[in-house]
Motif scaffolding. Sequence first.
Motif, PDB file in Angstrom:
ATOM      1  N   HIS A 440       0.838  -1.207   0.000  1.00 26.49           N
ATOM      2  CA  HIS A 440       0.000   0.000   0.000  1.00 26.49           C
ATOM      3  C   HIS A 440       0.872   1.255   0.000  1.00 26.49           C
ATOM      4  O   HIS A 440       0.625   2.198  -0.780  1.00 26.49           O
ATOM      5  CB  HIS A 440      -0.918  -0.004   1.219  1.00 26.49           C
ATOM      6  N   LEU A 441       1.899   1.284   0.846  1.00 26.52           N
ATOM      7  CA  LEU A 441       2.796   2.440   0.897  1.00 26.52           C
ATOM      8  C   LEU A 441       3.521   2.637  -0.424  1.00 26.52           C
ATOM      9  O   LEU A 441       3.687   3.762  -0.903  1.00 26.52           O
ATOM     10  CB  LEU A 441       3.826   2.258   2.019  1.00 26.52           C
ATOM     11  N   PHE A 442       3.953   1.543  -1.002  1.00 22.62           N
ATOM     12  CA  PHE A 442       4.693   1.608  -2.260  1.00 22.62           C
ATOM     13  C   PHE A 442       3.840   2.243  -3.350  1.00 22.62           C
ATOM     14  O   PHE A 442       4.364   2.946  -4.224  1.00 22.62           O
ATOM     15  CB  PHE A 442       5.130   0.205  -2.673  1.00 22.62           C
ATOM     16  N   ALA A 443       2.530   2.013  -3.291  1.00 20.47           N
ATOM     17  CA  ALA A 443       1.629   2.545  -4.317  1.00 20.47           C
ATOM     18  C   ALA A 443       1.182   3.971  -4.018  1.00 20.47           C
ATOM     19  O   ALA A 443       0.849   4.717  -4.945  1.00 20.47           O
ATOM     20  CB  ALA A 443       0.400   1.645  -4.442  1.00 20.47           C
ATOM     21  N   SER A 444       1.196   4.367  -2.742  1.00 22.63           N
ATOM     22  CA  SER A 444       0.579   5.648  -2.389  1.00 22.63           C
ATOM     23  C   SER A 444       1.529   6.668  -1.770  1.00 22.63           C
ATOM     24  O   SER A 444       1.248   7.864  -1.798  1.00 22.63           O
ATOM     25  CB  SER A 444      -0.577   5.405  -1.408  1.00 22.63           C
ATOM     26  N   ALA A 445       2.619   6.218  -1.179  1.00 25.38           N
ATOM     27  CA  ALA A 445       3.527   7.133  -0.483  1.00 25.38           C
ATOM     28  C   ALA A 445       4.769   7.391  -1.321  1.00 25.38           C
ATOM     29  O   ALA A 445       4.965   6.803  -2.391  1.00 25.38           O
ATOM     30  CB  ALA A 445       3.911   6.553   0.877  1.00 25.38           C
ATOM     31  N   ASN A 446       5.637   8.284  -0.841  1.00 22.80           N
ATOM     32  CA  ASN A 446       6.887   8.523  -1.543  1.00 22.80           C
ATOM     33  C   ASN A 446       7.958   7.532  -1.084  1.00 22.80           C
ATOM     34  O   ASN A 446       7.774   6.804  -0.110  1.00 22.80           O
ATOM     35  CB  ASN A 446       7.342   9.971  -1.380  1.00 22.80           C
ATOM     36  N   LEU A 447       9.076   7.522  -1.787  1.00 25.19           N
ATOM     37  CA  LEU A 447      10.109   6.523  -1.506  1.00 25.19           C
ATOM     38  C   LEU A 447      10.735   6.713  -0.129  1.00 25.19           C
ATOM     39  O   LEU A 447      11.163   5.732   0.494  1.00 25.19           O
ATOM     40  CB  LEU A 447      11.194   6.581  -2.589  1.00 25.19           C
ATOM     41  N   GLY A 448      10.804   7.951   0.342  1.00 29.72           N
ATOM     42  CA  GLY A 448      11.341   8.185   1.680  1.00 29.72           C
ATOM     43  C   GLY A 448      10.509   7.503   2.744  1.00 29.72           C
ATOM     44  O   GLY A 448      11.047   6.860   3.655  1.00 29.72           O
ATOM     45  N   ASP A 449       9.176   7.632   2.631  1.00 30.90           N
ATOM     46  CA  ASP A 449       8.296   6.984   3.609  1.00 30.90           C
ATOM     47  C   ASP A 449       8.393   5.465   3.516  1.00 30.90           C
ATOM     48  O   ASP A 449       8.326   4.759   4.531  1.00 30.90           O
ATOM     49  CB  ASP A 449       6.849   7.437   3.386  1.00 30.90           C
ATOM     50  N   VAL A 450       8.532   4.948   2.308  1.00 31.96           N
ATOM     51  CA  VAL A 450       8.677   3.495   2.129  1.00 31.96           C
ATOM     52  C   VAL A 450       9.944   3.009   2.830  1.00 31.96           C
ATOM     53  O   VAL A 450       9.929   1.999   3.550  1.00 31.96           O
ATOM     54  CB  VAL A 450       8.727   3.144   0.626  1.00 31.96           C
ATOM     55  N   LEU A 451      11.043   3.717   2.642  1.00 31.01           N
ATOM     56  CA  LEU A 451      12.294   3.313   3.276  1.00 31.01           C
ATOM     57  C   LEU A 451      12.213   3.408   4.801  1.00 31.01           C
ATOM     58  O   LEU A 451      12.739   2.549   5.515  1.00 31.01           O
ATOM     59  CB  LEU A 451      13.444   4.185   2.756  1.00 31.01           C
ATOM     60  N   ARG A 452      11.569   4.436   5.313  1.00 31.80           N
ATOM     61  CA  ARG A 452      11.455   4.574   6.771  1.00 31.80           C
ATOM     62  C   ARG A 452      10.619   3.444   7.366  1.00 31.80           C
ATOM     63  O   ARG A 452      10.929   2.928   8.450  1.00 31.80           O
ATOM     64  CB  ARG A 452      10.854   5.945   7.118  1.00 31.80           C
ATOM     65  N   TYR A 453       9.561   3.046   6.678  1.00 36.53           N
ATOM     66  CA  TYR A 453       8.757   1.927   7.161  1.00 36.53           C
ATOM     67  C   TYR A 453       9.579   0.637   7.153  1.00 36.53           C
ATOM     68  O   TYR A 453       9.552  -0.139   8.115  1.00 36.53           O
ATOM     69  CB  TYR A 453       7.511   1.759   6.283  1.00 36.53           C
ATOM     70  N   CYS A 454      10.327   0.426   6.079  1.00 37.24           N
ATOM     71  CA  CYS A 454      11.152  -0.785   5.987  1.00 37.24           C
ATOM     72  C   CYS A 454      12.234  -0.806   7.066  1.00 37.24           C
ATOM     73  O   CYS A 454      12.561  -1.861   7.613  1.00 37.24           O
ATOM     74  CB  CYS A 454      11.772  -0.890   4.596  1.00 37.24           C
ATOM     75  N   ARG A 455      12.780   0.353   7.362  1.00 35.65           N
ATOM     76  CA  ARG A 455      13.774   0.419   8.431  1.00 35.65           C
ATOM     77  C   ARG A 455      13.139   0.088   9.784  1.00 35.65           C
ATOM     78  O   ARG A 455      13.707  -0.665  10.579  1.00 35.65           O
ATOM     79  CB  ARG A 455      14.408   1.811   8.469  1.00 35.65           C
ATOM     80  N   GLU A 456      11.965   0.638  10.013  1.00 35.05           N
ATOM     81  CA  GLU A 456      11.266   0.399  11.285  1.00 35.05           C
ATOM     82  C   GLU A 456      10.955  -1.083  11.479  1.00 35.05           C
ATOM     83  O   GLU A 456      11.094  -1.624  12.577  1.00 35.05           O
ATOM     84  CB  GLU A 456       9.962   1.214  11.308  1.00 35.05           C
ATOM     85  N   LYS A 457      10.589  -1.760  10.393  1.00 41.76           N
ATOM     86  CA  LYS A 457      10.211  -3.172  10.478  1.00 41.76           C
ATOM     87  C   LYS A 457      11.399  -4.110  10.233  1.00 41.76           C
ATOM     88  O   LYS A 457      11.211  -5.324  10.158  1.00 41.76           O
ATOM     89  CB  LYS A 457       9.107  -3.474   9.460  1.00 41.76           C
ATOM     90  N   GLU A 458      12.597  -3.560  10.098  1.00 45.40           N
ATOM     91  CA  GLU A 458      13.826  -4.339   9.867  1.00 45.40           C
ATOM     92  C   GLU A 458      13.735  -5.198   8.604  1.00 45.40           C
ATOM     93  O   GLU A 458      14.150  -6.354   8.575  1.00 45.40           O
ATOM     94  CB  GLU A 458      14.150  -5.229  11.071  1.00 45.40           C
TER      95      GLU A 458
END
Length: 617
Positions: A440-458
């Motif tokens: 969902h983030l990949f389709a709706s958010a920017n790449l910075g937000d996608v990377l921050r989510y991935c970092r948070e979830k390891e």
Amino acid sequence: MMPHVPTQADKEVLECLRQRQSFSMVAGAGSGKTTSLVDALKGLLTIEGPRMLRDGQKAVCITYTNRAAEVICYRLRQNPLCVVSTLHSFLWGEVRHFPKSIREALRLSVLPKRIARHKEDDNGGTSKKAMEARAKAAELEQALASLDSVQDFRYGDDTPFSNYPHGEIGHDDLISVTSYMIQTRQPLRRVLGQKYPYIFVDEAQDTSADIVAAFNAMCTGEGAPVVGYFGDPMQQIYDKGLGNFAGPPNSKVITKEENFRSAPEIISLLNAFRKDVTQVAAGCNSHKEGSVHITLVQAEKPQGQRGRYTEVQLQRTQLRLAEAIELWGWTKKRNAKQLFLVWRMIARRLGFLPLHDLFTGQFASTRATNAYEEGEHFLIKPFLETIIPLVKAHRNHDAGAVMRVLTTRTAAFRSGGAHSKKSIRQVKGIANEVAETLTHLFASANLGDVLRYCREKELIPTSERLNNHLDRTPREEQYDEDTHVEDKADWLADAFFTLRGTEVENYCNFLDENTSYSTQHGVKGEEYDDVIVVFDDTEAAWNNYSFAKMLTPQAAGEPRDSQRARSQKLAYVCFSRAVVNLRVVLFTSDPSAAKRELVAQGLLAESQISVLSDEEE
């Protein structure tokens, strides 16, 4: 499958090995050059293997890429009497233990030559070019003075650049250093010759003149090693290559005339395109039915800045290409490989142009651009390696693939990770939730937000560099080259974080070869049943090449000599990728005149040429 039969050229190579005579094999496209090289190594080991084993010697085979080295190793069944390596790896392995000689090469040859070149560009004025050349010459003079304090040297295999005060040798300097050492140090030549009595060089046309000179110096004289070059001067498409390679004095030139790849119609074009080698169809393709056709498209007069197309004109050029494909009846040929000169032409068609322009624009260093083109840039790698594979698996409702990505590429789901003590049911639930949120983030958010989510979830490894960019406040001031050049990576990262997932996904699909598009340089060594070559000098905007001038100089104007040579060689590489059918689109200002010229030159018959223009033919 037809049994392999050695060609006349293969027999001549084997005779050279028996007579300990150096040689150069000139092998045109589709001739089975790699097969000849491997067969020569096998024949050599049959003849000389027992003696080499007794004397502790090996044959060395130098290739252009790691991929080529792996192929040759596999076909030799990992024979321990053969060292198969890329040029840089082989050279560094042999000279790394001689820091004094490396220092001498830098002091007496490499750095003085570089300093002299920069001083030639410095006319003493205040132009940007002169000032940059002056500063670079001064920097290199300081590096030259600091060499005595460098205790040891390292080869930076991930960069073309050297850092002399830190003892780091880049790609280009490694070639210069080792060629100087071999040519000036007779003891080194003798040691290398004793270890490697046979040296085979693959893709010799792309090997630097300095290295060919060094190997020829090693292999000259009574009892010297034998060097065998395998290549094709017509396929030299990189500027640093020698092109017309030749062995040491008294070596033999061997021409391989067979073409085992392309249909006879394509071979006829290749033969008309060059005069030094005339190929004949061989093997299974001697009776293959194929076709060659070129469509000449009326090129528009560029109306944009610096003699380029406007956006509206660029859209029309894409429509004209589609018309040509429809004219051939190839609209449904989804697997036809389309070859374009530059990345930007592909980025526009595949939908990652803003990403491409970012990594080739003012915020990108040369190193950043190279890393982008290789899929190695630290901002992009998490998407290429983990994020996009995970998103695609979830989109396809493939729970197994989702778990494979998570358990093999993420810290949280690996053994010992954050979820390692949870039950299988819990882990599957978390995996589905993470994959769904990420998609969902990949389709709706920017790449910075996608990377921050991935970092948070390891889900991705994050370097200190990436973390710093994700955590800092975006740069708000206007970028200025003189003021901010050292910090341009900040602006690059900030712009990247604002992009959307579609662009980076399209880029990754192209990089993973999941599309029908390729650069013309990128298909060297490949082959495809159906090939479409697109020549549009205006859209490509690369003045080193002009295909319209090279193919039709009377209609389009005479090219510069360097322009003609580069264009001819790259066109030959493109044409020779086709196995069955070749189609060419040439945008030209005068299609009718171009057609008459192509026929008059004997490149193509009139029936093989069609015209798309605003006027009826």
